[in-house]
Each structure stands twice: as C-alpha cells, then as structure tokens.
Write an enzyme that holds these catalytic residues in place. Structure first.
Site, PDB file in Angstrom:
ATOM      1  N   GLU A 138       0.819  -1.228   0.000  1.00  0.00           N
ATOM      2  CA  GLU A 138       0.000   0.000   0.000  1.00  0.00           C
ATOM      3  C   GLU A 138       0.843   1.263   0.000  1.00  0.00           C
ATOM      4  OE1 GLU A 138      -0.656  -2.570   2.061  1.00  0.00           O
ATOM      5  OE2 GLU A 138      -2.618  -3.272   1.348  1.00  0.00           O
ATOM      6  N   HIS A 143     -10.747  -4.687  10.002  1.00  0.00           N
ATOM      7  CA  HIS A 143     -11.351  -4.559   8.672  1.00  0.00           C
ATOM      8  C   HIS A 143     -12.738  -3.917   8.719  1.00  0.00           C
ATOM      9  CE1 HIS A 143      -8.221  -7.553   7.837  1.00  0.00           C
ATOM     10  NE2 HIS A 143      -8.294  -7.183   6.590  1.00  0.00           N
TER      11      HIS A 143
END
Lengths: 330, 347
Positions: A62, A131
């Site tokens: 990322e 998440h």
C-alpha cells in the site's frame, strides 16, 4: 433527465468506466483488481475494456501504491488507487499524510497531486477489529486532503467522476454496506461538486447531520420521527473536508437543534469535529446542546451481535432526538 | 584502455569541466549554508552533502532535462546537479518568499517540477514510491524519461525501500535507485544495523541488477549510471546503484559528531572526491592549478551571492500561510448537479 435505479456499486463502476474512457491519463491500480470482479467488485470489467496497462493488479504494497500514485500524478497522470480497506491506512499513512497531502503546500503550490484513493470502511460483515473501522477522523485532520464519503448511488457516481477530474488529492471513502443500495441515477452524464453538502430530507424541528451509511439510519429515523410529529432535516456533508459549514448552519438556524451521526469512534471523532465547528457558528440559535451519535470507544468486535451494538443505528438516533426535542432546552 | 580512460573518452572536455565545476558549486553552496547556520541566519538544522558530491554529479550528468529525480533530507547536492539555481535554493533554505517553494518547503522540501525535481523529502525512504510512480508514468505515457531516486543507507532498511524496489522490478520500470551509502544512518554506523556489507546485494532479491561503486569517484558513478540508464530505457527495468561515500559533516549542522572513531574524518578526507577528480583532470591535461583556483573562487562567489540574495529577500506575507494548502476546486460547468432529490418532509 431520464433516471434508472442502479446500485451504489454499479454507480461507482460506471463512473470509473466513463472517466477512463474520457481521459487516457486516468489509470487505476490496486490489489486483486482486474481478475474477475475483484474483492470489492467496483472495478469489474475495467481490465477487459482498458487493458492491463491502465488497470493494474498490484502487490500488497500500500505504501508503494499510494506513493506511486503521487509520482504518476506529478508527472501528468490521473491515478486512482484502490485501497481495499480503510484500515490499511496504517501501512501507508506516511505517503498519505506526509507526501500526498502536503506536496501542494510544500512546493509553494507548484505540484499537482491529481489522484484519487478509493477505499471502503465500516462494519456489517463480521470482519472484526482490523477490517471494519471508520477512520475519516484520521484523514480530515490532515490539511491538503479532500475527504469524500458518498451515501447514495447518485452521489457516488457524481462525486467519483468529479474527484477524478479535480487537481487535489481526494480520499474517496465508500461503505461496505452501501454497495448493494439501489437508487436513481441519471442516464446522462453529470458531476456532483466537491465541498457541497446535500439536504437529503427537509425538516423544521431538528437537523441531523449524518455521514456515509449512517445517512440511511438517519433517514429511517426521520421517517419514524415524522409519525411522532417531529420533522427532522437530514444533511449529508458528502465532502467531509472541507466541510460545507454554511448549508448545515443555515439549517440549524431554522431548526435550533443539531445531532451529528458518524460511524467512527466518539472520542476525537468526525462527529466531534462537526459538532465543535457548528457550535462556533450557531451557538446562539441552539435550543439544546449539540449531541453526537457515534461509535463506542472500542475496537470493532467479531461477534455480530456486539458489532451491531458498537456503532450507531436508527434506535440510537431516535433516542437522542426524542430526548432533545422532549427537553425544554438547556 | 582502462575503464576510467574509456569513460573520459565518452565525455568531452567541456562536460568534464562542467562536472568539476558542479562539484565545486555544491561544496561551496553547502559551506555557505554551514556559515549561515554558524552566523545564526539559517534555522532548521540543514543536512549537508559535503563529501558526497561525486554521487549527485556522476548520476545527474547522465540525465536529460526531461528526466526526473527524487531526493532526500540531504538533497541540496542532488538539486544543484539537476539544474537547481543557487539563489532560489538558498532563499528556500532561509524560508524566504523568493525561494523555490515561496519559503513554505524549506531545506528538506525543495521541489521544482520544471527542472524534473519531484522534491526533496524529510522522511527517510519517503521519496522512493514517488520515483516508482514517475517511472510508471513514463511507461504509460510513453514519455521516454527515466527517474533517478536518491536515498541513503538508512533508507535501505525501510519498508518503503522494499515495496518500491519490488514494484519497480515487477513492472520493469525505468528507475535508477541510487543508494548513497555514506556510512551513517543519522548517527548510527551501518554495521550496527545491517548484516550485509554491500547494499547492492539486495538487488538480486528483487530481480534487478545491483552494482556497488566507489561513490567518491565521479567517473565510476557516471559510468555505472550510464549503464543503469541504458537498461531503463531499453525496458529492462530498474537498477540498484550503491555508491559508497562518506559524510564529512554531521547528520545535521550542529550534531555532536561524537559517534565517529578518532581520526575517521581525517582518514576519509584523503579520499575527498574533489581532489581525486582534480588529479584525473590534471593528468589528462584538462585543467591546471590556475583554472582550478578560478573555478573555486567563482563558485564560492556564486554561493556568497546566493546567501546575500536570500538574506535580502522578503519573508512570505502572512496571508500566504493558508494559501496553497489545496487548489481551488475546478468549476464543473453544465454537468454540475448538486442534488438528485430531497426526500419528503416538512421544511
């Protein structure tokens, strides 16, 4: 203008198709995109239509993705990065906060970081603590970033298209429970402006500012409240930063009450920011203290029952508004 | 014919003297910054490049104006080598309105997109991903440019280094990763933090070519950068070019420098890249003492004038403080639709 009903996910997908077809400088990269539907499904069909050069399946990196988007933007492209979960901000925050957000300022206005980071947030799928978060408060604290969180298919499509065209770095936050939401979206091309809130329901008795998926709960609560004789005005800021203070302030000057609903944690949360800002603008119009409806200050639990409890829902909004309307002010 | 001689043959006398002048220019500039700190007119503890000039000049001599660089907290040398002008650079270091970034960036954030300088960087390892993206852009737009990304031995231990090298190699992007191994990551010697001797060994793990060169030999750096550049342009992907050098001054001006071994600096000064290059040029009959003295005096004068320019420049107007945080949103024209529908309710 001819309308049809499509889902939030389809609306986003259409926006990506249209912008990539319109501008060769637009490309998209992210994890697991381009193979079939991808994890989120938003990028379905793009690789088939635009090829592997412009629809890039990436390693799980990322930090490099966000930074590479910046480098590509500074050299003439308009990249879109898909960050699979907003929770992954932790691994790319240097690039987001120190590089992307600050480069315009640090360069004295010369740099043009025209990029979009698309991501999704929120509870709803039992994905637990890493998440399911709503981390917009982290992002609005960083000057230079534009932070957007659409709550309807119409806004999702119009705002994403605008974000791709704008020359600022836009953090575009989708919500996992909104992807299946259907709503009217024009057949014709349109753009929704950044920095402009939308009144989702008119009302005279209380203003409810809600973001992302919480707009759905706020609208449901407003329907219930109407049966009780309380007309709630529901406003979605859509662009979380910069906030359209005036649209909200104008509403509160009419309703004299403000509730702010956000799925992020209460302490230091986005709801706190909106409440404080409006307090500075409309304090003398208020008939009651501004109230926040936000998530409890806890990680998101795996257990589905507990997950439902940790974030706000319709009942929490109803309880807060009823207390506020029922009380005799201060 | 030795490698050195063949490299000399690639470069014209004019180019070689240009490199030599550029190295002097960097040193003179850095010493002027040093003096500015000592005089109390420069704040912020700038990180100086003295001793490492051969790396920036060797690499940037291979670059064209259309090529890009990313730089570091120790970036003044890279920027000068890529064409940065001393006056707006010095003004930026002093935070003046006439600086490259209107005084808002400072020593660690000087950028000039027109010169291909994507920016210095205050975060160790922070610029590598930007370089990967600029190289991706070259590929997507078929722009034909390469990107040189400067960073130090300290950055080679960041996650950003790993992600960036892997991604650039996987996508065969035209990047030259220039690792300036100046022996110290801030105050800490590399052998305390890293088990390998040559950082270029890491290249193999990413599937790219890795080379270690004497970073104080400007022609060796040049030669290796030419090869890296050719690979990049041929679509063969990135190179990790490690240049071994030594930082003559502290991590920043004013650091206690108590981490060095006794006599260490003196030993390394015998390997100063400037006298080394002078020797090569003298042996080749391209320069004499007189011309050397002249170039040194001229570059010192340029640096002095840069500092004077910066000192006499205005501070940014206070109204600038909140400008350039973001650009105004673009007007949307006829396509703008603020709202679809407002749900029923009583207004």
């Amino acid at each position: 203008m001819s309308m049809r009903e499509i889902s939030y996910l389809q609306a986003l997908n259409e926006a990506l198709h249209e912008e990539m077809a319109r501008d060769m400088d637009v490309f998209i990269m992210g994890e697991d995109i381009g193979l079939g539907k991808g994890t989120l499904g938003v990028t379905e069909g793009l690789r088939h239509e635009f090829g592997p050069e412009r629809v890039r399946n990436t390693p799980i990196s990322e930090q490099a993705l966000v930074g590479a988007a910046l480098g590509a933007a500074l050299t003439g492209c308009r990249p879109i990065v898909e960050l699979m979960f907003i929770d992954l901000l932790g691994v790319c925050m240097d690039q987001v906060a120190n590089q992307v957000a600050k480069v315009t300022y640090m360069s004295g206005g010369k740099a043009r970081p025209a990029l979009v980071i698309r991501t999704q947030e929120g509870v709803g799928l039992g994905l637990a603590a890493q998440h399911s978060q709503s981390l917009e408060a982290w992002l609005v604290h960083i000057p230079g970033l534009i932070v957007v969180a659409p709550s309807t298919p119409f806004d999702a499509k119009g705002l994403l298209k605008t974000a791709v065209r704008d020359d600022n770095p836009v953090f575009f936050i989708e919500h996992k429970l909104l992807y299946s939401l259907k709503g009217p979206v024009p057949e014709e091309e349109y753009l929704v402006p950044l920095g402009v809130a939308d009144i989702k329901r008119k009302g005279r008795d209380v203003t409810i500012v809600a973001t992302s998926h919480q707009v759905q709960y706020a609208l449901a609560a407003a329907t219930t409240l109407a049966l009780e004789g309380t007309e709630a005005e529901v406003i979605d800021p859509r662009t979380l930063n910069p906030l359209d203070v005036e649209t909200i302030a104008e509403s509160v000057r009419r309703t004299h009450r403000l509730v702010v609903v956000n799925e992020g944690c209460r302490t230091g949360g986005y709801a706190s920011e909106v409440a404080a800002t409006l307090g500075e603008h409309v304090f003398e119009y208020l008939d009651a203290p501004i109230m926040r409806v936000a998530a409890k200050d806890a990680p998101i639990p795996a257990n589905l029952q507990l997950e439902r409890e940790v974030v706000p829902k319709e009942e929490d909004i109803l309880t807060t508004v009823r207390q506020m309307v029922g009380s005799s002010g201060w | 014919m030795s490698n050195k001689e063949s490299t000399m043959a690639d470069l014209t006398k004019e180019e070689l003297l240009g490199m030599y002048r550029q190295m002097h220019r960097i040193r003179a500039f850095e010493m002027a910054v040093y003096d500015g700190v000592q005089r109390g007119v420069i704040a912020g503890g700038p990180h100086l490049y003295v001793g490492e000039e051969a790396v920036a000049v060797g690499v940037c001599t291979t670059l064209r104006p259309m090529d890009y660089i990313t730089s570091t907290h120790r970036g003044h040398g890279h920027l000068i080598a890529k064409g940065g002008q001393l006056k707006p650079m010095m003004a930026e270091i002093l935070g003046k309105a006439t600086g490259y970034c209107k005084g808002k960036g400072g020593s660690m954030h000087i950028a000039d997109l027109n010169l291909g300088i994507l920016g210095a960087n205050g975060i160790v390892g922070g610029g590598l991903p930007t370089a990967v993206g600029a190289a991706l852009s070259s590929k997507l737009k078929q722009g034909g440019w390469v990107v040189a990304s400067f960073f130090g031995d300290g950055a080679a231990n960041t996650g950003s280094f790993h992600e960036s090298l892997n991604l650039a190699a996987a996508w065969k992007l035209p990047v030259i990763f220039v690792c300036e191994n100046n022996t110290f990551a801030m105050f800490t010697p590399m052998e305390w933090t890293t088990a390998i001797k040559d950082l270029s060994a890491r290249a193999a793990a990413y599937g790219m070519v890795g080379t270690t060169v004497d970073g104080n030999d400007v022609l060796a750096v040049y030669r290796a950068a030419v090869e890296a550049r050719e690979r990049a342009l041929a679509g063969e992907g990135p190179t990790l070019l490690e240049c071994k050098t030594y930082r003559f001054l502290g991590h920043y001006v004013g650091d206690p420098e108590d981490y060095r071994k006794p006599g260490e600096v003196e030993m390394h000064k015998k390997n100063d890249p400037l006298p080394r290059f002078e020797k090569v040029l003298i042996e080749a009959g391209m320069i004499n003492k007189e011309l050397m003295q002249q170039m040194m005096a001229e570059t010192r004068q340029e640096a002095k004038e840069a500092l004077e320019f910066a000192l006499s420049s205005p501070d940014p107007d206070p109204s600038e403080l909140t400008m350039d945080v973001r650009r105004p949103f673009k007007p949307l024209g006829d396509l703008e639709r603020v709202s679809y529908i407002v749900e029923e309710g009583v207004g």
